[in-house]
Design a protein around this motif. Structure first.
Motif, PDB file in Angstrom:
ATOM      1  N   SER A   6       0.664  -1.235  -0.198  1.00 20.18           N
ATOM      2  CA  SER A   6       0.170  -0.113  -0.139  1.00 20.18           C
ATOM      3  C   SER A   6       0.776   1.592   0.169  1.00 20.18           C
ATOM      4  O   SER A   6       1.834   1.140   0.197  1.00 20.18           O
ATOM      5  CB  SER A   6      -0.555  -0.225   1.313  1.00 20.18           C
ATOM      6  N   HIS A   7       0.246   2.558  -0.511  1.00 18.87           N
ATOM      7  CA  HIS A   7       0.870   3.458  -0.219  1.00 18.87           C
ATOM      8  C   HIS A   7       1.518   4.410   1.200  1.00 18.87           C
ATOM      9  O   HIS A   7       1.955   4.870   0.756  1.00 18.87           O
ATOM     10  CB  HIS A   7       0.594   4.655  -1.483  1.00 18.87           C
ATOM     11  N   GLU A   8       1.183   3.311   1.552  1.00 20.55           N
ATOM     12  CA  GLU A   8       1.410   3.916   2.791  1.00 20.55           C
ATOM     13  C   GLU A   8       3.335   4.178   3.482  1.00 20.55           C
ATOM     14  O   GLU A   8       3.188   3.557   2.534  1.00 20.55           O
ATOM     15  CB  GLU A   8       0.149   3.424   4.309  1.00 20.55           C
ATOM     16  N   VAL A   9       3.238   5.226   4.273  1.00 22.20           N
ATOM     17  CA  VAL A   9       4.798   4.972   4.843  1.00 22.20           C
ATOM     18  C   VAL A   9       4.583   5.026   6.139  1.00 22.20           C
ATOM     19  O   VAL A   9       4.018   5.378   6.541  1.00 22.20           O
ATOM     20  CB  VAL A   9       5.665   5.896   4.076  1.00 22.20           C
ATOM     21  N   GLN A  10       5.841   4.606   6.982  1.00 21.73           N
ATOM     22  CA  GLN A  10       6.047   4.728   7.963  1.00 21.73           C
ATOM     23  C   GLN A  10       6.431   6.304   8.310  1.00 21.73           C
ATOM     24  O   GLN A  10       7.650   6.247   7.860  1.00 21.73           O
ATOM     25  CB  GLN A  10       7.239   3.473   9.026  1.00 21.73           C
ATOM     26  N   THR A  11       5.336   6.916   9.046  1.00 22.82           N
ATOM     27  CA  THR A  11       5.740   7.440   9.331  1.00 22.82           C
ATOM     28  C   THR A  11       6.539   8.221  10.225  1.00 22.82           C
ATOM     29  O   THR A  11       5.958   7.644  11.735  1.00 22.82           O
ATOM     30  CB  THR A  11       4.135   8.639   9.557  1.00 22.82           C
ATOM     31  N   ALA A  12       7.659   9.256  10.988  1.00 20.58           N
ATOM     32  CA  ALA A  12       8.278   9.126  11.557  1.00 20.58           C
ATOM     33  C   ALA A  12       7.243  10.155  13.323  1.00 20.58           C
ATOM     34  O   ALA A  12       6.883  11.157  12.320  1.00 20.58           O
ATOM     35  CB  ALA A  12       9.235  10.087  11.717  1.00 20.58           C
ATOM     36  N   PRO A  30       9.261  14.393  13.359  1.00 21.65           N
ATOM     37  CA  PRO A  30      10.589  13.563  11.712  1.00 21.65           C
ATOM     38  C   PRO A  30      11.386  15.196  12.424  1.00 21.65           C
ATOM     39  O   PRO A  30      12.279  14.999  12.298  1.00 21.65           O
ATOM     40  CB  PRO A  30       9.286  14.568  10.744  1.00 21.65           C
ATOM     41  N   GLY A  31      11.383  15.725  13.108  1.00 22.73           N
ATOM     42  CA  GLY A  31      12.407  16.310  13.641  1.00 22.73           C
ATOM     43  C   GLY A  31      12.701  16.395  13.888  1.00 22.73           C
ATOM     44  O   GLY A  31      14.223  16.406  13.791  1.00 22.73           O
ATOM     45  N   GLU A  38      13.966  12.590  14.537  1.00 24.52           N
ATOM     46  CA  GLU A  38      14.438  11.686  14.010  1.00 24.52           C
ATOM     47  C   GLU A  38      16.070  11.723  12.967  1.00 24.52           C
ATOM     48  O   GLU A  38      16.020  12.998  11.544  1.00 24.52           O
ATOM     49  CB  GLU A  38      13.713  11.172  13.268  1.00 24.52           C
ATOM     50  N   GLN A  39      16.891  11.513  13.417  1.00 24.38           N
ATOM     51  CA  GLN A  39      18.232  11.693  12.907  1.00 24.38           C
ATOM     52  C   GLN A  39      18.608  10.371  10.930  1.00 24.38           C
ATOM     53  O   GLN A  39      18.126   9.287  11.243  1.00 24.38           O
ATOM     54  CB  GLN A  39      19.610  11.671  12.631  1.00 24.38           C
ATOM     55  N   PRO A  40      18.366  10.808  10.089  1.00 22.38           N
ATOM     56  CA  PRO A  40      18.846   9.736   8.818  1.00 22.38           C
ATOM     57  C   PRO A  40      19.700   8.499   9.313  1.00 22.38           C
ATOM     58  O   PRO A  40      20.259   9.866   9.878  1.00 22.38           O
ATOM     59  CB  PRO A  40      19.124  10.535   7.931  1.00 22.38           C
ATOM     60  N   VAL A  99      23.288   4.455   5.497  1.00 23.09           N
ATOM     61  CA  VAL A  99      22.601   3.724   5.028  1.00 23.09           C
ATOM     62  C   VAL A  99      23.680   2.363   4.634  1.00 23.09           C
ATOM     63  O   VAL A  99      25.028   2.699   4.475  1.00 23.09           O
ATOM     64  CB  VAL A  99      22.305   3.564   3.655  1.00 23.09           C
ATOM     65  N   LYS A 143      20.945   0.719  -3.333  1.00 22.77           N
ATOM     66  CA  LYS A 143      20.944   2.675  -3.099  1.00 22.77           C
ATOM     67  C   LYS A 143      22.132   3.070  -4.271  1.00 22.77           C
ATOM     68  O   LYS A 143      21.906   4.060  -5.208  1.00 22.77           O
ATOM     69  CB  LYS A 143      21.365   3.206  -1.665  1.00 22.77           C
TER      70      LYS A 143
END
Lengths: 281, 353
Positions: A26-32, A35-36, A38-40, A43, A51
């Protein structure tokens, strides 16, 4: 077999219908949650490979209305890449060294790679001498590996040929292409069995594969020279106009500009720093 | 005698001058941007390297394609300003905001994309918030080349609506007043390309998808769904997939009429075209649904198949999935087994030998 077919059939229909209710596509994504904050995460490993290697280039189509332009899209690349050369299936060097093998000398690596797209590695990296030398060079098709007539004559744009130049050698009096089937099979067998070989066996195999490779490859001036070029341009199908361009002042002058200050390093690859020294006027 | 020789010399000089002018004109048309002869090397598709970070650097420029692009008149040095000589050192990253040699005809000043930067900084994609503070994860926000590669001319022909591209009839009309074909083609291409978008709806959606369908980026920026994937679930998106030019793409809804995509605002901004009170106006435009009722504003152009976010869409879609699967799966299974029986009339899983 019947059971297998039935399972495949059922899975297919399941995927087309009910799977949508369960699958995570589904086009849902796990939303943080915040968001502000959380650090990326960096990878790493498999995701980094996906990637950096798999996702870094893809083929896309531009629908221009009057033309569908198929282009290789590279992330962050501005110019349209409207040509894709077919993979070279014959060349056994690239199975280990890759299709863009030149890396050592900053000033020359791109030129080396450019030439590698239409000249087989053996052309420059093997110096045939004595009875072995034939001065015969032919074109082979990148996809089939077969010797083909000169693609240059067909009016293709420079460097866009799906063919490469390969030298011929003389073995026991007979003429054969230098990338003989025996050598290809040997290299392929090495790659197949590499994991199970001892370190000594690996060294032996590598030595044999690279036996013919010269420490001093042919350099630019071997071909881009007014007289006595290594490659018989005319026999390879180049027109007089193109030959004049290869050995004209523009190309030769540029080669001189690139090489005169770095000459010692070029003639002794691997010696000294990989970074070219600053130019000294 | 001396006079005759002088006349002959003058004639020869004149002929030489004409020949020289013709050669120069011909040369300038063939290599409009390549006065530095950069293509001597850069015309080769193999001119490339892998850089120190393992990134593939392709240094090839297709002359033919470049000459059909919007930047065809810009010389290589116009963008690659650090290259002053050949052979050159590794080129620096191009600054798209630099001034190039093209003269902008209305201001008669050197052309630059500088104005775009200002638009972008005030948009939802700008790196600074309204207070001038750097946004969180500003490095994720797009810069020029994240959305733009070299745009190709996409001329539009109204001529009998038969084929897009250059209309010979229109060019014929241009030639009444203008004599230079190079100018006519370029001007025609420029104007007709600008009459619509340089990309078709499918390609525009693909550009937005680079970020807006990237799960990592969406999660980091607190978005809740994949914008393009959900768009492609709609009638609009499906038409775009079939290359329709007459359906709205991302920009048609998210960019306010009369503005540029670089000025796009967040749907939370009351000035935005997608702000809840402005949505209806977007749908009711003359090109779209001018006679639709107010309820059209309730339409969800990004129907996410998610029970919490869109329960109505979820159950509706689930019903059809159950209906389709529940009907077709048994039916096809029966047909498949029947086919097997026809092909292998004596086969049996239970029969003992």
């Amino acid at each position: 077999m019947l059971l297998g077919l039935t399972v495949v059939w059922t899975v297919m229909i399941w995927n087309l219908t009910f799977a949508h209710l369960y699958k995570g596509d589904s086009h849902e994504v796990q939303t943080a949650k915040d968001p502000g904050r959380e650090q990326p995460k960096p990878v790493e490993g498999k995701a980094a490979f996906q990637k950096q290697i798999l996702d870094s280039e893809k083929t896309v189509k531009l629908y221009l209305g009057y033309q569908v332009l198929e282009q290789k899209q590279l992330l962050g690349h501005f110019h349209i890449v409207d040509i894709q050369l077919k993979p070279d299936t014959r060349n056994y060097c690239i199975s280990c060294h890759g299709d863009i093998p030149h890396d050592k000398f900053k000033d020359l690596r791109a030129f080396g790679n450019m030439h590698a797209s239409f000249i087989a590695c053996q052309t420059c990296h093997i110096r045939l001498e004595g009875d072995q030398a034939t001065h015969i060079f032919k074109w082979y098709d990148r996809a089939t590996g077969q010797i083909v007539p000169s693609p240059v004559k067909d009016g293709a744009l420079p460097g866009t040929y799906n063919a490469k130049i390969i030298p011929f050698e003389r073995v026991d009096g007979a003429l054969q292409r230098i990338d003989s089937q025996a050598r290809i099979d040997f290299a392929a067998e090495y790659r197949k069995q590499e994991q199970s070989l001892s370190e000594v066996q690996k060294s032996k195999a590598k030595k044999i594969i690279h036996q013919q490779v010269s420490k001093q490859p042919y350099m630019c001036e071997s071909c881009h020279v007014q007289q006595g070029s290594l490659l018989p341009f005319e026999e390879l199908g180049y027109s007089k106009q193109r030959i004049d361009a290869f050995v004209g002042t523009e190309v030769i002058g540029m080669i001189k500009n690139y090489t005169q200050f770095y000459l010692p390093h070029i003639l002794e690859p691997g010696i000294g720093s990989h970074e070219p020294e600053k130019k000294v006027q | 005698m001396a006079m005759r020789v002088k006349n002959r010399t003058l004639k020869r000089l004149g002929a030489f001058a004409i020949w020289l002018a013709l050669v120069l004109v011909a040369h300038s048309q063939a290599y409009a941007s390549d006065v530095g002869n950069c293509l001597l090397c850069h015309k080769y598709p193999g001119l490339s390297r892998i850089d120190e970070n393992g990134k593939y650097r392709l240094l090839y420029v297709s002359e033919e394609t470049f000459n059909r692009s919007i930047h065809a008149k810009v010389q290589c040095e116009g963008c690659h300003t650090d290259i002053k000589k050949i052979p050159h050192d590794p080129a620096k990253k191009v600054d798209c905001l630099t001034q190039c040699h093209i003269i902008e005809p209305t201001s008669e000043q050197k052309f630059s994309h500088k104005g775009v930067e200002e638009f972008l900084e005030h948009s939802v994609h700008g790196r600074y918030d309204k207070n001038g503070n750097l946004k969180k994860f500003a490095e994720d926000l797009p810069t020029c080349k994240d959305c733009h590669d070299n745009p190709m001319f996409r001329p539009l022909s109204f001529f009998k609506r038969v084929r897009p591209g250059i209309s010979d009839a229109a060019l014929g009309r241009c030639r009444v007043c203008h004599s230079k074909d190079e100018f006519i083609y370029r001007f025609y291409n420029h104007v007709t390309t600008r009459l619509h978008t340089t990309r078709n709806p499918k390609n525009i959606a693909e550009v937005c998808a680079r970020c807006h369908d990237n799960s990592e980026l969406i999660a980091r920026h607190g978005l809740s769904f994949k914008a393009v994937a959900t768009y492609t679930e709609t009638f609009h998106g499906k038409s775009a997939e079939y290359l329709s030019e007459r359906v709205p793409d991302c920009l048609n809804c998210h960019v306010k009429k009369g503005q540029s995509p670089h000025q796009m605002l967040s749907y939370k901004d009351p000035q935005s075209s997608t702000y809840k009170d402005n949505k209806l106006a977007v749908c009711l435009t003359e090109e779209c649904h001018p006679s639709a009722g107010a309820k059209l504003a309730d339409y969800n152009p990004h129907p996410n198949f998610d029970r919490k976010q869109n329960p109505r869409q979820f159950y509706f879609t689930a019903f059809f999935i159950l209906l389709t699967g529940g009907t077709l799966l048994p039916l096809m299974l029966v047909m498949f087994l029947d086919l097997l029986r026809t092909m292998f009339p004596h086969a049996s899983l239970l029969r003992k030998k």
